[in-house]
Design an enzyme around this catalytic site. Sequence first.
Site, short mmCIF file in Angstrom:
data_model
loop_
_atom_site.label_atom_id
_atom_site.label_comp_id
_atom_site.label_asym_id
_atom_site.label_seq_id
_atom_site.Cartn_x
_atom_site.Cartn_y
_atom_site.Cartn_z
N ASN A 249 0.80 -1.23 0.00
CA ASN A 249 0.00 0.00 0.00
C ASN A 249 0.83 1.27 0.00
OD1 ASN A 249 -2.22 -1.71 2.21
ND2 ASN A 249 -2.52 -1.41 0.03
N HIS B 31 -4.64 23.11 -3.08
CA HIS B 31 -4.00 21.80 -3.10
C HIS B 31 -3.03 21.71 -4.27
CE1 HIS B 31 -3.99 17.27 -3.83
NE2 HIS B 31 -3.32 17.48 -2.71
N HIS B 32 -1.77 21.38 -3.95
CA HIS B 32 -0.74 21.18 -4.97
C HIS B 32 -0.17 19.78 -4.84
CE1 HIS B 32 0.30 25.79 -5.28
NE2 HIS B 32 -0.86 25.47 -5.86
N HIS C 166 2.43 17.17 2.75
CA HIS C 166 2.21 15.73 2.82
C HIS C 166 3.30 15.00 2.04
CE1 HIS C 166 -2.04 15.31 4.52
NE2 HIS C 166 -1.63 16.55 4.76
N GLU D 45 2.00 15.78 7.16
CA GLU D 45 1.57 14.39 7.34
C GLU D 45 2.73 13.64 8.01
OE1 GLU D 45 -0.82 11.31 4.46
OE2 GLU D 45 1.06 12.14 3.73
N GLU E 122 -6.41 7.88 6.18
CA GLU E 122 -6.84 7.33 4.89
C GLU E 122 -6.53 5.85 4.74
OE1 GLU E 122 -2.70 9.06 4.17
OE2 GLU E 122 -4.50 9.55 5.33
#
Length: 712
Positions: A200, A419-420, A489, A508, A514
């Site tokens: 994952n 958001h980038h 993140h 993050e 998530e």
Amino acid sequence: MKNLKFHFSLIFLAAFIFSSCNKEETSFTVNSPDTNISVEFTLSKAGQPLYMVNHKSKTVIDTSFMSFDFKDLPALKDNFKVVSTSSNTVNEDWDMPWGEQLTVNNNYNELVVNLEEQSEAKRLLNIHFKVYNDGVGFRYEFPEQANLKEVLITDENTEFNLTGDHKVWWIPGDWDIYEHLYSETKFSEIDALSKRNHENLAATYIPENAVNTPVTMKTTDGLYLSFHEADLTNYSGMTLKVNYKNLKMVSELVGSDRLSGKAKLTLPFNTPWRTIQISEKAGDLIESKMVLNLNDPNEIGDVSYFTPMKYVGIWWEMHIGKSTWDMEGSQDMNTWTEGKSATSKHGATTENAKKYIDFASQNGIKGLLVEGWNTGWDKWLSDADAREGLFDFMTPYADYNFDEVMNYAKEKGVEVIMHHETSAAPLTYEKQMDEAYKFMKVNGINSVKTGYVGQIIPKGEYHHGQWMVNHYHKVLEEAAKMKIAVNAHEPIKATGKRRTYPNAISREGLRGQEFNAWATDGGNPPNHISIVAFTRMLSGPIDFTPGVFNIKFDEYKKDNQVNTTLAHQLALYVVIYSPIQMACDLPEHYMVDGKVHPAFKFISDVGVDWQQSKVLDGEIGDYVTIARQERGTGNWFVGGVTDENERSQSVTFDFLETGKTYKATIYKDAATAHWDNNPQAYEIEEMKVTNESTINVKLAPGGGFAISIMQE
């Protein structure tokens, strides 16, 4: 500097200075202000630097050597002499523009040892120690010198020689990602190589048996230790290589295949601080501000353009499979993790964004994040070779009217977060930053969530190496010039740089919420946060995205769920620190019979910016309870979570102001609650409390509780 207050009442410079020490003077000691911790620096008979750390007369770190290996140069290891030393005491206060508390005390004793190699080159090395009441920081200083101009470090060999086979909470020393579950083992049982190639993880590389930092330990004597680094600047991130036989860790820097080394530097330079937090209570690790204090003061000035806030967003619905990031419906987490064809629809539409804005404005939520609004997502996960220039951060999909959404948000008093997603192509992002940040400011957007999913381009660099450390630093600098705050993140680790660059608001850098939506290993276990609070959170704020109410989300995925109770999710707003906190679930999951869910009141009420924080109780991997007082209002909020075990938590309200009565609203697990078979069962209770009150709260397996305490 705004709000910075210095009072060097105890400062004394050069308490002892040796302009030319005798050769026999090779051992020096520096104590913490309360004298409980001491560091002894010594040269071995061969002239090699070493140090030891004691806590209340017991050795915590035994004889530990220090050296460097270079490419095409002799190692800097031994044959040193001490040419001079200096000492100092500092006691100062400084104010956080936002944070876990308003005022931070920075109180330490320091020792600087200046060394000269007894060779023809006479290379120089200074070692700088700062000893606090809660631990030790030390770093290497390479001064300007005639016979050494530039170095390529192939290894920094800093040893941490333990005094026992301690219990350890660890993640592997992955050069690319921190998104591993924590393991709890004895030091001698650490097996980082067993964590390789998790299906994952978008990028992962674990070259040897090492752990990432912060890594936290508990000795058989009940002492808590946590190892990390501070002020990671123009250097490579540090992992710690495990030596079972000698119960020792050795610094192992993240490398660069392109450099064939770890860090390339021009003198003069300083390494990051190597830090060892030491405490007799687990909670004191969380309350410590040593890592922050080892960073330089604010360099960018006023950051009032950033307002700590809660936010909602078009994000969770992509992870659970309701929507996709792209219009074509090809990119969702099912595609990434299981190779299935996607059947979802585009999440970032004008209509959907307005729905989130309406919910936010009606429920005291100040921010909105929209992912998947800009073109390029159709190729994001499917074409690894086409990640350069994939997004331009200004061109919306046809079903997302950017101007209409921005105007609607402004009308409703909701601030949009940009958001980038760079798709791990930093060079492309650096070319785009100026135009993208100007676009943000023109549209009144003051903060950005950046992402770096995938293996770094160019090939041969890793997320946590020197090259990327410098990239993340450049983003902070360029964003600061434009008065933009950054929530990173897939980041480099937090090392307290938020003191110097307070536009670094959160990041993050851990296995987030998530993973519960799609991880093939069952998601984060119930004890996840009771470990994270004493490990990852010691480094800085976490954008964990709490607030899932629809725990099972069976209408979208029957094989995944969140492994906590609803009350546990509420508690995360206090337990996990971040100046931005997401209410991550879908708006419809916060509604019951056409009305807002009663438990959502806690999310509406809870603060995000704090006057002070206190750890009331906790044990690593088992449970943790934290109280925080909100800046401005004086209201208090308490959050507590447990692992898979049911327990009763006593809460004493002695932190409240004497003589005042408060209204306490307690959100707790119902008697029948359980993280798996009854996760949404909760109760709400109201009562009056004073600083003499005590209550007992039952926590279900995987459960928690949250308390809002409002002044009458």
